[in-house]
Design an enzyme around this catalytic site. Structure first.
Site, PDB file in Angstrom:
ATOM      1  N   ARG A 133      29.059  75.215 -66.304  1.00  0.00           N
ATOM      2  CA  ARG A 133      28.068  76.201 -65.874  1.00  0.00           C
ATOM      3  C   ARG A 133      28.686  77.133 -64.834  1.00  0.00           C
ATOM      4  NH1 ARG A 133      23.461  78.984 -66.968  1.00  0.00           N
ATOM      5  NH2 ARG A 133      21.749  78.672 -65.503  1.00  0.00           N
ATOM      6  N   THR A 161      21.487  83.047 -75.594  1.00  0.00           N
ATOM      7  CA  THR A 161      22.304  81.843 -75.550  1.00  0.00           C
ATOM      8  C   THR A 161      22.697  81.502 -76.983  1.00  0.00           C
ATOM      9  OG1 THR A 161      21.111  81.153 -73.575  1.00  0.00           O
ATOM     10  CG2 THR A 161      22.244  79.429 -74.755  1.00  0.00           C
ATOM     11  N   ASN A 207      23.342  84.455 -70.345  1.00  0.00           N
ATOM     12  CA  ASN A 207      21.963  84.762 -69.953  1.00  0.00           C
ATOM     13  C   ASN A 207      21.373  85.823 -70.872  1.00  0.00           C
ATOM     14  OD1 ASN A 207      19.794  83.861 -68.477  1.00  0.00           O
ATOM     15  ND2 ASN A 207      20.043  85.358 -66.856  1.00  0.00           N
ATOM     16  N   GLU A 260      23.787  85.240 -64.907  1.00  0.00           N
ATOM     17  CA  GLU A 260      23.195  83.928 -64.663  1.00  0.00           C
ATOM     18  C   GLU A 260      22.672  83.760 -63.240  1.00  0.00           C
ATOM     19  OE1 GLU A 260      22.519  81.869 -66.873  1.00  0.00           O
ATOM     20  OE2 GLU A 260      23.948  82.031 -68.529  1.00  0.00           O
ATOM     21  N   ASP A 279      19.116  83.061 -62.805  1.00  0.00           N
ATOM     22  CA  ASP A 279      18.552  81.728 -62.990  1.00  0.00           C
ATOM     23  C   ASP A 279      18.330  80.992 -61.676  1.00  0.00           C
ATOM     24  OD1 ASP A 279      18.261  81.926 -65.684  1.00  0.00           O
ATOM     25  OD2 ASP A 279      19.982  80.698 -66.219  1.00  0.00           O
ATOM     26  N   SER A 306      19.473  75.491 -65.325  1.00  0.00           N
ATOM     27  CA  SER A 306      19.527  75.951 -66.709  1.00  0.00           C
ATOM     28  C   SER A 306      18.458  75.257 -67.533  1.00  0.00           C
ATOM     29  CB  SER A 306      20.909  75.630 -67.305  1.00  0.00           C
ATOM     30  OG  SER A 306      20.940  75.875 -68.691  1.00  0.00           O
ATOM     31  N   SER A 307      18.098  75.877 -68.664  1.00  0.00           N
ATOM     32  CA  SER A 307      17.198  75.246 -69.632  1.00  0.00           C
ATOM     33  C   SER A 307      17.940  74.722 -70.859  1.00  0.00           C
ATOM     34  CB  SER A 307      16.130  76.256 -70.088  1.00  0.00           C
ATOM     35  OG  SER A 307      15.271  76.601 -69.026  1.00  0.00           O
ATOM     36  N   GLY A 361      17.258  80.216 -76.345  1.00  0.00           N
ATOM     37  CA  GLY A 361      15.852  80.556 -76.216  1.00  0.00           C
ATOM     38  C   GLY A 361      15.326  80.574 -74.802  1.00  0.00           C
ATOM     39  N   GLY A 362      16.199  80.500 -73.784  1.00  0.00           N
ATOM     40  CA  GLY A 362      15.723  80.577 -72.417  1.00  0.00           C
ATOM     41  C   GLY A 362      14.695  79.512 -72.109  1.00  0.00           C
TER      42      GLY A 362
END
Length: 559
Positions: free
Chosen positions: A99, A371, A391, A410, A413, A442-443, A462-463
């Site tokens: 990340r 993503t 992102n 990012e 986020d 993050s998701s 898909g965030g």
């Protein structure tokens, strides 16, 4: 630069059930390999590496790097990634955390204006929005620690694609059109525009600067990106664009190895991403909540109501508790414990929606299509669920001259201001505030689901929608629905705030809409994001399948 000083000190973590998988299940070898990714050329890149004798981890590097070339709107060398790994020989399971991190000069209030309010666009469309990338370091780490062929070999398909080019498809063309105004003013214009215009579908996109960067990475390993000439170009370019990167920021970047999270749902084991991803916590907690119901005996509206109520509660906890565990205490064990889910379940009414404002408030003072994901199973049983991101579409939209690297955004986020939603309308608390060297929450939810008679490897972009999509897919697969069927089904989503149940056309019947509205849900039909990539393995028949979401242009192949 060592591939990662931090990860070298991290103990190797093994599947708690051992190399044979779940207790009582003998070790198996599929004998076939499968790859599902968001682009045919990336899937072919992975197959090429498998044919050359590489394993799933070599193929993961090849697929990830190829996606950085042919799907630059969704991932790239300027972004970050999570790769969930299973090594068949000894049952090791690990999450490779590549990340992005906040630059050393980042500050908690860097996205606020002089009045203390969030400055529009600063965290999304400027160079300040870019965290220090982790994906190139992740490539080197995967290849060195888990692959067979070496980094240079696994990067060759991506280098070739950057050199020869690829045909522009309608999906990517739409992303270029959306970013056209930003591209016109920068280095990206030479790559993605033709005489200032968006190229026609089918036009060949070549990326010579990115090719040179990939070649340097292949020749020198992580040092080829994080030190030396490429690093100098990156830092000078980012600073000229108004960003904060320094040579020290790049040189100090470290990949992390993290223990996956484990859950159990009606005898199936869930293996998913830990913080700084919120995905595994949310997925396991939601399944724990739902384990108290016999969903198969409920009518469609009530089943969906309960799933939405679980989504609501796990997104509330995401906003309150989750962040980079290297910086703040995260109560992960509590959040994925069945006792905690039982308490959450007690607040759910079977016939009434819980207003989000009625849940405990967090400590407070759009859609995601950016993503990408792939799933890999090799013939030996090694597997990878990989999710990469920059992102939003093309990240910030800014390319660093001379490198071909698109800057992520990012930093959005993080929580710019507690209680103020970010670009995905997600809320957060001070736990996810900006700090130098910190990873933004993050998701991304790369996941393995294993039951007594089979395995599924899955994930999706898909965030804020990611956790819910993986949850729905997991429930369907455990109900016996084939992946090639449920991947086409209409999806629905709730994320605590805004307090809206959104759904794709066809996801809810007219009768279900009426019942859910009677229960008190505010419902809204809308386009849902997602581009799920799935590999399944049926232990009894030996069948291996690779399934790609029809919403995208991806391809699944069994080899």
């Amino acid at each position: 630069m060592p591939v990662t000083a931090a990860a070298a000190a991290t103990p190797i973590l093994r599947d708690e059930a051992g190399p044979a998988g779940r207790p009582g299940i003998p070790a198996r070898i599929p004998g076939k390999a499968a790859i599902a990714s968001a682009h045919e050329l990336a899937t072919q890149a992975g197959l090429e590496i498998l044919r050359e004798g590489g394993n799933a981890f070599d193929a993961a590097v090849a697929v990830s790097a190829a996606l950085a070339v042919v799907e630059p709107s969704s991932s790239g060398l300027g972004g970050g990634a999570f790769w969930l790994l299973h090594r068949a020989a000894d049952g090791m399971q690990i999450l490779i955390d590549a990340r992005e991190v906040a630059p050393g000069a980042a500050t908690r209030d860097m996205f606020l204006d002089e009045r203390g309010e969030v400055a529009s666009g600063r965290s999304t469309t400027t160079a300040l929005a870019a965290g220090i990338p982790g994906e190139p370091a992740g490539f080197a780490y995967l290849a060195e620690c888990y692959g067979r062929l070496g980094l240079a070999a696994s990067l060759q398909p991506a280098i070739r694609l950057a050199h020869k080019g690829f045909a522009l498809n309608a999906r990517l063309r739409g992303g270029i059109e959306a970013k056209r105004t930003i591209f016109e003013a920068g280095a990206a214009a030479a790559v993605f525009l033709s005489d200032g215009e968006v190229p026609a579908e089918g036009a060949v996109i070549r990326q010579p600067d990115l090719e040179r960067t990939l070649r340097t990475l292949a020749e020198r390993g992580a040092d080829g990106f994080y030190r030396g000439e490429v690093a100098r170009r990156l830092v000078e370019g980012v600073q000229a664009l108004g960003g904060l990167w320094t040579l020290a920021d790049l040189a100090e970047y470290q990949v992390k190895e993290r223990q996956p999270l484990y859950g159990d749902y009606h005898g199936a084991r869930i293996v998913s991403a830990p913080p700084p991803s919120s995905g595994g916590v949310g997925l396991i907690d939601a399944l724990n909540i739902l384990s108290g119901y016999d969903l198969g005996k409920l009518d469609g509206a009530t089943r969906k109501h309960l799933i939405v109520e679980a989504m609501r509660r796990v997104h509330r906890d995401r906003a309150e508790y989750l962040a980079d565990p290297d910086f703040v205490p995260v109560p992960t064990r509590q959040l994925i414990h069945p006792f905690y889910a039982a308490g959450q379940r007690a607040s759910i009414r079977m016939d009434r929606a819980t207003p989000s404002d009625a849940l405990p408030s967090i400590n407070a003072a759009g859609l995601g299509r950016q993503t990408t994901h792939f799933s890999i199973l090799d013939a030996e049983g090694n597997r990878v669920a990989g999710t990469m991101s920059i992102n939003f579409f093309f990240g910030s939209g800014l390319m660093v001259p001379g490198t071909g690297v698109m800057l992520n955004n990012e930093m959005d986020d993080f929580v710019a201001k507690p209680g103020v939603p970010n670009g995905f309308r997600l809320l957060g608390s001070a736990a996810n505030a900006i700090e130098p060297g910190k990873r933004p929450l993050s998701s991304m939810t790369p996941t393995f689901v294993e039951k007594s008679d089979g395995l599924m490897i899955l994930g999706t972009p898909g965030g804020s929608f990611i956790m819910g999509m993986v949850l729905l897919a997991t429930l369907d697969w455990l109900d016996g629905v084939p992946a090639q069927e449920f991947v086409k089904r209409g999806r629905y989503h709730h994320q605590y705030q805004p307090d809206v149940l959104s759904f794709e056309p066809g996801a809810l019947s007219e009768e279900e809409r009426k019942v859910l509205q009677r229960y008190g849900h505010t419902i809204r039909e809308s386009r849902q994001p997602g581009n799920m990539q799935i590999v399944t393995w049926d232990y009894a028949s030996g069948a291996v399948r690779a399934v790609s979401d029809p919403r995208g242009v991806g391809v699944g192949v069994v080899y």
